[in-house]
Motif scaffolding. Structure first.
Motif, PDB file in Angstrom:
ATOM      1  N   ARG A 253       0.832  -1.212   0.000  1.00 14.42           N
ATOM      2  CA  ARG A 253       0.000   0.000   0.000  1.00 14.42           C
ATOM      3  C   ARG A 253       0.863   1.256   0.000  1.00 14.42           C
ATOM      4  O   ARG A 253       0.547   2.238  -0.682  1.00 14.42           O
ATOM      5  CB  ARG A 253      -0.946  -0.023   1.209  1.00 14.42           C
ATOM      6  CG  ARG A 253      -2.045  -1.081   1.117  1.00 14.42           C
ATOM      7  CD  ARG A 253      -3.155  -0.825   2.113  1.00 14.42           C
ATOM      8  NE  ARG A 253      -2.732  -1.050   3.491  1.00 14.42           N
ATOM      9  CZ  ARG A 253      -2.821  -2.220   4.114  1.00 14.42           C
ATOM     10  NH1 ARG A 253      -3.325  -3.276   3.488  1.00 14.42           N
ATOM     11  NH2 ARG A 253      -2.425  -2.348   5.370  1.00 14.42           N
ATOM     12  N   ALA A 254       1.975   1.223   0.744  1.00 14.11           N
ATOM     13  CA  ALA A 254       2.875   2.381   0.781  1.00 14.11           C
ATOM     14  C   ALA A 254       3.518   2.617  -0.573  1.00 14.11           C
ATOM     15  O   ALA A 254       3.661   3.763  -1.021  1.00 14.11           O
ATOM     16  CB  ALA A 254       3.943   2.167   1.853  1.00 14.11           C
ATOM     17  N   LEU A 256       2.249   1.807  -3.483  1.00 18.52           N
ATOM     18  CA  LEU A 256       1.209   2.322  -4.387  1.00 18.52           C
ATOM     19  C   LEU A 256       0.917   3.796  -4.105  1.00 18.52           C
ATOM     20  O   LEU A 256       0.741   4.587  -5.029  1.00 18.52           O
ATOM     21  CB  LEU A 256      -0.062   1.486  -4.234  1.00 18.52           C
ATOM     22  CG  LEU A 256       0.017   0.083  -4.834  1.00 18.52           C
ATOM     23  CD1 LEU A 256      -1.107  -0.791  -4.312  1.00 18.52           C
ATOM     24  CD2 LEU A 256      -0.035   0.147  -6.358  1.00 18.52           C
ATOM     25  N   ASP A 257       0.892   4.168  -2.831  1.00 19.49           N
ATOM     26  CA  ASP A 257       0.668   5.573  -2.486  1.00 19.49           C
ATOM     27  C   ASP A 257       1.794   6.449  -3.020  1.00 19.49           C
ATOM     28  O   ASP A 257       1.558   7.543  -3.540  1.00 19.49           O
ATOM     29  CB  ASP A 257       0.561   5.746  -0.966  1.00 19.49           C
ATOM     30  CG  ASP A 257      -0.727   5.157  -0.405  1.00 19.49           C
ATOM     31  OD1 ASP A 257      -1.669   4.938  -1.198  1.00 19.49           O
ATOM     32  OD2 ASP A 257      -0.776   4.905   0.807  1.00 19.49           O
ATOM     33  N   ALA A 258       3.041   5.961  -2.897  1.00 18.72           N
ATOM     34  CA  ALA A 258       4.198   6.732  -3.362  1.00 18.72           C
ATOM     35  C   ALA A 258       4.223   6.834  -4.872  1.00 18.72           C
ATOM     36  O   ALA A 258       4.726   7.821  -5.424  1.00 18.72           O
ATOM     37  CB  ALA A 258       5.493   6.081  -2.862  1.00 18.72           C
ATOM     38  N   ASP A 260       1.652   7.056  -6.836  1.00 17.71           N
ATOM     39  CA  ASP A 260       0.485   7.761  -7.366  1.00 17.71           C
ATOM     40  C   ASP A 260       0.793   9.239  -7.542  1.00 17.71           C
ATOM     41  O   ASP A 260       0.298  10.098  -6.823  1.00 17.71           O
ATOM     42  CB  ASP A 260      -0.710   7.577  -6.441  1.00 17.71           C
ATOM     43  CG  ASP A 260      -1.984   8.168  -7.039  1.00 17.71           C
ATOM     44  OD1 ASP A 260      -2.023   8.325  -8.271  1.00 17.71           O
ATOM     45  OD2 ASP A 260      -2.911   8.462  -6.270  1.00 17.71           O
ATOM     46  N   SER A 264      -1.536  13.893  -9.394  1.00 14.44           N
ATOM     47  CA  SER A 264      -1.276  14.913  -8.396  1.00 14.44           C
ATOM     48  C   SER A 264      -1.069  16.270  -9.033  1.00 14.44           C
ATOM     49  O   SER A 264      -0.197  16.442  -9.867  1.00 14.44           O
ATOM     50  CB  SER A 264      -0.025  14.543  -7.584  1.00 14.44           C
ATOM     51  OG  SER A 264      -0.180  13.293  -6.986  1.00 14.44           O
ATOM     52  N   SER A 472       9.094   5.985  -3.563  1.00  6.58           N
ATOM     53  CA  SER A 472       8.811   6.594  -2.264  1.00  6.58           C
ATOM     54  C   SER A 472       9.820   7.688  -1.934  1.00  6.58           C
ATOM     55  O   SER A 472       9.460   8.747  -1.406  1.00  6.58           O
ATOM     56  CB  SER A 472       8.804   5.526  -1.164  1.00  6.58           C
ATOM     57  OG  SER A 472      10.052   4.888  -1.085  1.00  6.58           O
ATOM     58  N   GLY A 475       9.070  10.804  -4.030  1.00  4.39           N
ATOM     59  CA  GLY A 475       8.025  11.641  -3.469  1.00  4.39           C
ATOM     60  C   GLY A 475       8.531  12.501  -2.321  1.00  4.39           C
ATOM     61  O   GLY A 475       8.174  13.679  -2.206  1.00  4.39           O
ATOM     62  N   ARG A 504       3.416  17.318 -10.542  1.00  3.60           N
ATOM     63  CA  ARG A 504       3.371  17.305  -9.073  1.00  3.60           C
ATOM     64  C   ARG A 504       3.951  18.590  -8.489  1.00  3.60           C
ATOM     65  O   ARG A 504       3.475  19.073  -7.459  1.00  3.60           O
ATOM     66  CB  ARG A 504       4.151  16.082  -8.573  1.00  3.60           C
ATOM     67  CG  ARG A 504       4.507  16.050  -7.092  1.00  3.60           C
ATOM     68  CD  ARG A 504       3.366  15.548  -6.236  1.00  3.60           C
ATOM     69  NE  ARG A 504       3.814  15.313  -4.863  1.00  3.60           N
ATOM     70  CZ  ARG A 504       4.059  14.121  -4.365  1.00  3.60           C
ATOM     71  NH1 ARG A 504       3.905  13.037  -5.104  1.00  3.60           N
ATOM     72  NH2 ARG A 504       4.450  13.987  -3.117  1.00  3.60           N
TER      73      ARG A 504
END
Length: 569
Positions: A253-254, A256-258, A260, A264, A472, A475, A504
């Motif tokens: 999940r981390a 995938l969040d990073a 995405d 943005s 990650s 980001g 971004r």
């Protein structure tokens, strides 16, 4: 261990030194023709796993467990290097990140493709192998494959060189193709073409694919199954749609969040973003911080005959203004003129025509001894922090280097400023007494940022500053860069081929193509509603996780792309 239906089987794989475990109990299989992605951050063990399968672990590391390859009896981990070398290039093909490291710079491309054929298929003979080499170069869609076969690696573009490496890897129809970050150094349109070739090449031959990368969107586009690796262990595996659509492990999940970044928009900015004011009126200053007008730069290749040396136009009649406090993105592929533009803005090269002004002062045509104002007020951050940081200097010396150059005195006299800068980029004060190799890639880029901020510049030019970093870490560095721009009142010029990263962090985007400025406007408008066909093509080539998860296959995506033939370098 059953291998009847598997192209590659890995069971109980452990890798480490005498006193340290690096990879633990890794198990997976790849069926013939199946495409499997292996993802994770730097240090997760994914590259070590690939090297162990190929029998290429660095000295001092050992592998235990079982690795079985279709059509090859026994455990590959029990084979010596001589036996493994007979498999590499025949039963296993390999494509690495940097093709120039994989190709011999002093041998012609065709000879290098033919060599792997002659070694494993001596019945072809020299002429047969040479003819087959040209056919393979044609199969990976190199323009004029006969001419490409006679070229040396440096005469080809990065994408063309990676196609050559792919041709070598697939030359003998291997059971398994292992790709370790094969497209991370390529522009988005070239990346799309190489990915299409990898998919087509493995599909045609029924070759199993192990695709190692930190780019989850690429995996979603190319692979049907994914393995997620963290700290030397597989923490999640399954179909791409399931793992990326409904991740079970917190690490997945981390990631995938990073990853995405595509959707943005630039983060909210304070209303009080530092913009200079006209002291006589109190109004915001109208004069641009950076202004280029009619900027052109033409290079001449070395004379090879009595004829006039051919000219290469790198920039053609480029004009734009950058306001104080603006975050100005410059995007385009390799050869578009981005790096030439950076050199001209920084006063490191002279234009063939046009002008460059910094806060109203001319930069072009000014001798270096009179550019002190620019050296104090414009600083650069480069792509590779490892290459831009002197490994023999302590971090404190590196950060203080611009201060020593501009103001003199030993670096330790600037120690208070150095510590403040290290704190600003999120590094401890004791980092000043350590060396670059003692830090991670993301930390080294923070050191580069601290050095750039040392003389309190007004403009920061960042040239591909996060393209070598994991998602990650990327980001984190982007957020830091945006925060520093606001805190220090910086005007930011951000150069990249990654459109999601530019969206971004930037509020304005300029698109360069073949040295020309083809589109300029607000980031949200240019990157969501592009007007120029080239910008549209760039956006279409960006791997999209949402599109892949919606059911688009790599072949269907290829139909959306307008295939662009790469011109010879």
């Amino acid at each position: 261990m059953t291998t009847d239906k598997a192209a590659l089987t890995v069971a109980g794989l452990r890798i480490g030194t005498a006193d340290r475990s690096l990879v633990r109990d890794v198990n997976f299989t790849i069926a013939p023709g199946e495409r499997v992605g292996l993802v994770g951050e730097s240090g997760s063990g994914k590259s070590l796993t690939t090297l162990a399968v190929m029998g290429l672990l660095p000295e001092g590391l050992t592998a235990h467990g079982e690795v079985a390859l279709a059509g090859t009896p026994g455990n590959l981990l029990a084979r010596d290097d001589r036996a493994m070398s007979r498999l590499r290039g025949q039963a296993m093909g390999m494509v690495f990140q940097e093709p120039m490291s994989a190709l011999n710079p002093v041998r012609r491309v065709g000879d290098q493709v033919a060599e792997v054929l002659r070694i494993h298929r001596p019945e072809l003979g020299r002429s047969g192998a040479a003819a087959r080499a040209v056919e393979l170069l044609s199969a990976v869609r190199l323009p004029d494959p006969g001419e490409a076969a006679r070229a040396y690696p440096h005469q080809l573009s990065g994408g063309q060189r990676q196609r050559v490496v792919l041709a070598i890897a697939l030359a003998n129809d291997p059971a398994v193709l292992l790709c370790d970050e094969p497209t991370s150094a390529l522009d988005v349109t070239v990346q799309a073409q190489v990915l299409d070739l990898i998919v087509a090449g493995t599909k045609t031959r029924g070759t199993g694919l192990l695709f190692v990368t930190h780019d989850l969107a690429v995996v979603a586009t190319v692979c049907s199954r994914v393995l997620v690796m963290q700290d030397g262990e597989l923490v999640e595996s399954g179909p791409v749609a399931e793992v990326f659509g409904r991740p079970r492990h917190p690490y997945t999940r981390a990631l995938l969040d990073a990853a995405d970044l595509t959707g943005s928009a630039p983060p909210p900015r304070p209303e009080s973003t530092d913009r200079p004011t006209d002291q006589s009126t109190g109004e915001p200053e109208a004069r641009p911080m950076v202004s280029v007008a009619g900027l052109s730069r033409t290079y001449r290749r070395a004379r090879t005959s009595l004829r006039t040396p051919p000219s290469v136009p790198a920039l053609r009649d480029v004009s734009f203004d950058i306001a104080a406090g603006q975050r100005f993105g410059v995007v385009g592929e390799s050869g578009s003129g981005k790096s030439t533009l950076v050199r001209l803005l920084a006063g490191l090269d002279q234009p063939s025509a046009g002008t460059v002004r910094f806060a109203g002062q001319r930069v072009d045509g000014v001798p270096e001894r009179r550019l002190r104002f620019l050296r104090e007020n414009l600083q650069l951050v480069f792509q590779d922090p490892t290459g831009s940081l002197d490994p023999r200097m302590r971090v404190g010396e590196i950060v203080a280097e611009p201060l020593v150059a501009l103001r003199g005195r030993a670096w330790r006299t600037h120690l208070a400023r150095v510590r403040d800068l290290l704190a600003a980029v999120g590094l401890p004060a004791d980092a000043a007494d350590r060396y670059p190799h003692q830090f991670s890639g993301g930390q080294r880029q923070r050191i580069s940022l601290a050095r750039a901020l040392a003389p309190a510049p007004k403009v920061l030019v960042a040239d591909e500053p996060v393209s070598a970093l994991d998602a990650s870490v990327r980001g984190q560095v982007l957020d830091l860069l945006a925060s520093l721009a606001d805190t220090f009142g910086l005007t930011l010029v951000f150069v990249s081929h990654d459109l999601s990263v530019v969206r971004r962090i930037c509020d304005t985007v300029a698109v360069l193509h073949a040295g020309e400025l083809v589109e300029l406007g607000p980031a949200e408008q240019v990157l969501t509603r592009p007007e120029h066909p080239y910008t549209q093509r760039l956006l279409a080539a960006v791997p999209s996780m949402s599109r892949a998860l919606a059911g688009a296959t790599a072949g269907e995506l290829a139909g959306e792309r307008q295939e662009r033939a790469e011109p010879p370098a």
